[in-house]
Design an enzyme around this catalytic site. Structure first.
Site: not given
Length: 1298
Positions: A47, A86, A527, A563, A567, A600, A603
């Site tokens: 999620p 999430d 988590w 992850q 996750w 990276k 924005k």
């Protein structure tokens, strides 16, 4: 009916049409319905938070998930795909804190948890609509309606159940632990969260003195980059094994104790210090020192402010003396506990609040944020004479993954899940999972598991699933609640929501006489919720128990490499703790998508193109294929470049689209020219004996076999390069080498074989590529499906490509021998092209001979079998095969591989290069066979040398041939000039100009045209070449080539002047072949005669069902509308009947009655009368007589039929212009009166109405009786005399055109 395919395509616009098609037909849900009884394939979707917009990382992971799940569906499985959200935790709370200016717990308390959580709930799904639009636009099929959200009470209830299982197993405990702490979010983070966002930072670096109580002239010196921890110092730690020194600073005269190996940390040269003594670290144990601050001086009574020992002190940094602040460092806490400087049950000495500010205990710096206090503390140390050295230090430091602020390490009371005891079981279960790429399992994830620590699952926050523990004030009595029903039973209160504001006030009576139990204030780490999603999304075990247990573990999951500490980890910990097995069987781990400069994506920096604009420009399929065909699918990083997406269009989609377009064009041409209706049936298709057909079929089946095997192994990164290569093989080899066959130049039967082969390959490719590029495959299939014999389709519903199963491997078609032969042919052709490029000899110009030299006779036989294609592609007259290179004066020579050998031999490289160039032909032939050779004592292999062929300059071949080779085959091209070949080359240039002009005019092969040409000066070289090669040019262009002048009546499509071989050439393409036009027999357009009986009056007349031919086609409603207009029926409702008499009359239309009405008349003649409706095919009634009456009238009696048009008419033929108003037909019909005997046209009306037929109502026209436009209709002509004739129409130029 298959539709014409336009020359150009806007892929994003076509994708939008496909999206509408999917939506209108609810294709995804239809897929799920069709597969519901198939074996299940389980997929878990990790999620995301909907508080931010989707980026390339989400698009990448979503694409991988979509490809695998689509592929599984098309492999015969039922694949539920539910989107998850999430909704709790720091990402949401941090947004609210920023918006509302909340600085800490006091601000939340002031506004109340209920209001705070209400604000959180309001923004949880802020961008959910944008997410859904983005996900759908990328072509991903996933269920948003049947989603799961971590804030749903039923989801939260399962999270409680999971926690209770852990609690019952004794895996939950409360403890104080030094943990990464986010001061911006006022909460501790777990270990894996703290590892997600490291940055290089400049921190203060200070060395501080700690005078010994036994001799204050001698000080231990310690180094730290966190001066703010110094007020909490309780001990100093040294390594017992390393050597320490008492050293005098020659500059200041002060004496320090530090590690010998770290003298360089303080002194730049040996002359700056004098060593007074050396000793192992263990001799310092227990020595007391003077504290820096007196805030916690009382701790000295319990053993604080002494030297302790531990092996964690390293010799790589600092002074070898580490200052201990036990509540701000994990090692500090462990060591001080071992030395009883602190006790587990004592109140922590932690003078920093949840916002990272000093408390009142630190009087000098109270209220200051710790990082801001560093400079004030350094100033204080300097003033007190405790500062030895101050500088700055650049190192990697953890930042909060949500707020992007520096973390601190701080002791906090937390609830933990025991993990350390089950490390071996975690590793065992990890070993049962199949990871792509494999190294992630063993290295990155495996290493993380080996060092797994107990998991702090509690957060001191508000918006989350509350930890279901009710405790007494002394924490001695604890009740763990595992469901809503349990909570209602314990509290006696009905519960509908599980958030803090709904349950914090509920109490449970104590069973031990401790009053009431209250819930602990913490909520779960988000988590913990996402790690519980396999169970919580199914509301297990409260619902769907059997369904879950039958499909657990999941067959497949996929997320990014970050992850492994998120996750993936929490899924594994919880499934191992609950069920003792892994939560998934297969996992694909993708790398990170970075900006083009390797940074990276940001924005703020705007260093990447907006994903929405990229999709708008190039389409989702192009972006999908670009991402999947990159290192990022192998868990490596990708530098995103927009031009890479553009190249997918150019290199893959456009060639593929052109092959599809070429197929459809030639299917339509076959129908038009041979009256053959193409319909493909795999079961009845004849097997072609053409070697190229066999090759592409074999290559296709090998590809299907390969893709299925690799997708079963989840290796997407091997699949896409093969698919891309296949597109190249199909378009640049099969279609290119078989163009003439596909165009029907070798007869209808061979053309049909080639078309069936191409269709079979494109259809297989569409099904195979559908999971990867769902849009373009759907777009092509929606047209191609009209060419499939319905009897051959296995699926009940075949409306979408995504309803079809993947093609089965037809092993009988795989022929590796043919694949090898064609590969040999390709090598020969590619080498020949290189020679032509090198000598600047365009392929249009034929050459005499190509010689192919190969040592393997079998390879030469393969090449011989494909001679036709080699001669065509290289445009040569003759192919000669040989194993004898000496015959052609060819010798081998060698060049060193500079990069490989230069790196290896370094200084000896220059000398050995000269020796390599001196190697003889015989030595190099031996090297070719053995793969090794010794030169100047150095053993060289195939990777060290590059072999090349050259001519012996004394041989005749050196002037005649040009050579090129690869490691297997040598190709010689005869490059000597020949006039007849040069002439043919010029003729090919003319063909090229004609075809380019044709393309410029957007013409397709089935368009009938004539090409007129004129060369200036006449009679020169170019003119004579064209005249001599007229038939040759015609054979390729399929259009008559005629010298000027262009007839006046000709409809010019395009004209162009160009230069070729020193002459000016004028080319004009006109509509239609140069054969004379013939007059039409009967009306050009379909029509019906009408007998109208409305308002007590009878009228006869005609309605044209189309006009011009193929345009303005009427349906039933339009027919009635025209009737009202022509016959003046004043908007009355009408009924229309088809009726006729005859002994064998047939009804070819839809009937509104259950059955035809039958009347028995004399002479046994049957009369059929049927009422027309909106389903009636009017075109099938052309030439019939219909009855029209008002709606209240009864069915008519039999109508008398007419064998001709009831009204006078002419046919019109447009000669020199294009129709307007979106019309395309150039032939039409004009009624000279309608109804019969009414509204007759005069000459002026004739001109006006004729222009309207072709949408040219504002243009001036002339009408002629002949196609050469020499006999104009006179103005005094009786229009009636034109009945049934064909009239030719010329459009006069406008002022601008003139």
């Amino acid at each position: 009916m298959v539709e014409r395919v336009p020359e150009s395509i806007n892929f994003p616009a076509e994708e939008e049409k496909v999206l509408r098609f999917w939506e209108e037909n609810d294709c995804f849900q239809e897929c799920l319905k069709q597969s519901k009884n198939r074996p299940k394939y389980t997929f878990y979707d990790g999620p995301p938070f909907a508080t931010g917009l989707p980026h390339y990382g989400h698009i990448l992971a979503g694409t991988i998930k979509d490809i695998v799940t689509r592929f599984s569906h098309q492999s015969g499985f039922h694949v539920d795909r539910r989107f998850g959200w999430d909704c709790h935790g720091l990402p949401v709370e941090y947004e609210i804190d920023k918006t509302l200016g909340i600085k800490g717990p006091a601000d939340v308390a002031k506004m109340g948890i209920a209001e705070y959580n209400k604000q959180c709930r309001n923004i949880v799904m802020r961008y959910s609509n944008e997410w859904e639009i983005s996900v759908k636009r990328m072509g991903r099929w996933i269920d948003f309606k049947n989603d799961y959200k971590t804030l749903y009470p039923w989801f939260m209830e399962t999270v409680w159940w999971v926690f209770k299982q852990l609690y019952v197993k004794g895996l939950v405990y409360r403890g104080v632990k030094v943990m990464p702490f986010s001061t911006a979010c006022n909460t501790p983070l777990s270990n894996f969260e703290s590892h997600q966002n490291y940055k290089d930072v400049q921190d203060p670096s200070v060395i501080v003195n700690f005078p010994l109580l036994e001799d204050e002239n001698v000080s231990l010196i310690a180094w730290t980059t966190t001066p703010w921890t110094l007020p909490s110092n309780l001990a100093l730690c040294v390594n017992p094994e390393f050597l320490y020194v008492k050293v005098k600073d020659n500059t200041t005269g002060k004496t320090y104790i530090m590690m010998e190996a770290r003298l360089a940390a303080l002194f730049k040269a040996e002359s700056e210090y004098t060593i007074l003594d050396k000793f192992p670290g263990k001799t310092l144990k227990g020595k007391k020192y003077k504290p820096l601050f007196d805030y916690f001086a009382q701790c000295g009574e319990r053993g604080a402010f002494q030297v302790v020992m531990d092996n964690y002190v390293k010799e790589e940094e600092g002074t070898g003396v580490v200052h201990q602040a036990p509540y701000f460092g994990a090692d500090d806490h462990r060591v001080c506990t071992e030395y009883n400087i602190i006790q587990r049950d004592q109140a922590p000495i932690c003078p920093v609040d949840a916002s990272g500010c000093f408390t009142s205990e630190v009087t000098d710096f109270a209220g200051q944020y710790v990082k801001d206090a560093d400079k004030h503390i350094i100033k204080w140390l300097k003033e007190k004479g405790r500062l030895v050295n101050a500088s700055s230090f650049k190192h990697s430091y953890p930042f909060c993954w949500r707020s992007d602020t520096p973390l601190i390490y701080k002791a906090v009371p937390s609830w933990f899940v025991r993990v350390e005891h089950m490390v071996e079981k975690l590793l065992e279960n990890n070993g049962k999972c199949y990871w792509i790429p494999e190294f992630v399992r063993e290295k990155r994830f495996g290493n993380w598991l080996r060092d797994a620590r107990d998991w702090a699952v509690s957060r001191n926050r508000y918006w989350g699933t509350p930890i279901p523990l009710w405790v007494s004030d002394d924490f001695e009595e604890v009740v763990c609640v595992g469901s809503i029903a349990e909570l209602e039973e314990f509290t006696g209160v009905k519960v509908t929501d599980l958030h803090r504001e709904s349950i914090d006030h509920l109490t449970i009576p104590s069973r031990c006489g401790k009053g009431v139990l209250r819930r602990v204030t913490e909520v779960f780490d988000c988590w913990f919720e996402s790690g519980s999603m396999p169970y919580a999304q199914a509301h297990y075990p409260f619902e769907n128990r059997k369904e879950f247990e039958d499909t657990f573990p999941a067959d497949f999951i996929a997320e990014g490499i970050d992850q492994t500490r998120g996750w993936f980890y929490t899924l594994l910990v919880l499934s191992t703790a609950l069920f003792g097995k892994p939560p998934f069987k297969n996992v694909i781990v993708n790398g990170l998508v970075l900006a083009s400069d390797g940074q990276k994506m940001s924005k703020r920096k705007k260093n990447y193109p907006d994903p929405g604009l990229v999709v708008q420009s190039y389409g989702a399929d192009a972006l999908r294929l670009y991402l999947i065909n990159s290192p990022v699918v192998r868990a490596e990083n990708l530098r995103f470049k927009e031009e890479g997406v553009r190249d997918v269009l150019k290199d893959v989609f456009l060639p593929w689209y052109n092959a599809y377009r070429f197929l459809v064009q030639n299917v339509q041409r076959l129908h038009k020219e041979e009256d053959v209706q193409f319909l493909y049936n795999e079961n009845t298709a004849k097997k072609s004996d053409n070697i190229m057909d066999k090759w592409i079929q074999s290559f296709t089946q090998s590809l299907i076999q390969f893709v299925k095997a690799e997708m079963e192994a989840y290796r997407l990164y091997t699949v896409v390069p093969r698919l891309v290569k296949f597109v190249d093989m199909l378009t640049n080899w099969y279609v290119r080498t078989n163009r003439r066959r596909l165009k029907g130049e070798s007869g209808a039967e061979d053309c049909l074989w080639a078309l069936e082969t191409l269709f079979s390959v494109l259809f297989s490719m569409c099904r195979l590529m559908a999971p990867f590029t769902p849009f373009i495959t759907e777009m092509m299939y929606q047209n191609l499906r009209h060419l499939i014999d319905p009897a051959s389709v296995e699926e009940k519903d075949s409306r979408s490509i995504h309803y079809l199963m993947l093609p089965q491997v037809r092993e009988s078609l795989i022929d590796k021998r043919i694949e090898s032969a064609v590969s040999q042919m390709q090598s020969v052709i590619e080498l020949g092209r290189v020679i032509r490029d090198r000598k600047t000899l365009p392929v249009k110009y034929p050459l005499k001979e190509v010689v192919v030299i190969h040592q393997d006779p079998e390879a030469l036989r393969d090449i011989q079998s494909l001679q036709k294609y080699i001669l065509e592609e290289l445009n040569v007259r003759q192919l000669t095969l040989s194993t004898d290179k000496d015959k052609y004066g060819i010798r081998l020579r060698a060049e060193p591989d500079h990069m490989v050998l230069g790196k290896r031999l370094k200084g000896a490289f220059k000398a050995i290069t000269a020796s390599i160039k001196e190697l003889t032909n015989e030595q190099l032939e031996a090297f070719q066979k053995t793969g090794s050779i010794t030169v100047d004592g150095q053993d060289l292999g195939e990777e060290d040398l590059r072999l090349m062929y050259s001519f012996n300059q004394s041989s005749d071949s050196a002037a005649q041939y040009e050579a090129h080779s690869d490691s297997q085959v040598l190709v010689l091209l005869d490059v000597t000039p020949d006039q007849s070949m040069v002439d043919e080359g010029v003729a090919r240039e003319v063909i090229n100009r004609i075809q380019k002009l044709r393309k410029k005019a957007h013409l397709v092969p089935s368009d009938e045209i004539t090409v007129y040409y004129h060369c200036q000066p006449e009679g020169e070289y170019l003119d004579s070449v064209i005249q001599a090669h007229t038939d040759f040019i015609l054979a390729t262009t399929k259009a008559p080539l005629v010298p000027f002048p262009v007839p006046k009546a000709a409809s010019v499509i395009i004209e162009e002047k160009t230069q070729l071989k020193g002459s000016d050439v004028e080319l004009t393409i006109v509509k239609g072949s140069s054969a004379p036009r013939v007059s039409l027999n009967g009306p050009a357009c379909t029509y019906v005669n009408l007998k109208v009986k409305v308002n007590d009056s009878d009228q006869d007349g005609v309605v044209l069902l189309e006009n011009p031919k193929g345009d303005n086609i009427l349906n039933f409603d339009k027919l009635k509308e025209v009737c009202r207009s022509v016959f003046g029926t004043n908007n009355k409702e009408m009924r229309v009947f088809n009726g006729g008499t005859g002994k064998s009359s047939l009804l070819l239309l839809s009937l509104s009655l259950p059955s035809p009405v039958m009347f028995h008349l004399p002479e046994f003649v049957c009369v059929f009368i049927a009422e027309l409706n909106s389903k009636t095919d009017l075109q099938a009634l052309s030439g019939k007589t219909l009855s029209v009456m008002s709606s209240e009238s009864s069915s008519p009696g039999p109508a008398s039929t007419a064998e001709h048009l009831l009204c006078p008419y002419i046919n019109l033929l447009l000669c020199n212009a294009q129709p307007a108003e979106c019309l395309t037909g150039e032939v039409g019909t004009l009624l000279l009166a309608n109804p019969t005997g009414q509204n007759g046209l005069d000459y002026s009306g004739l001109l006006s109405e004729a222009a309207k037929v072709f949408g040219l109502r504002s243009r001036r026209i002339r009408l002629y009786q002949d196609q050469d436009l020499t006999q104009e209709l006179p103005a005094d002509l009786s229009v009636k005399s034109l009945d049934t004739k064909t009239v030719f129409m010329r459009v006069l130029p406008t002022t601008a055109e003139a």
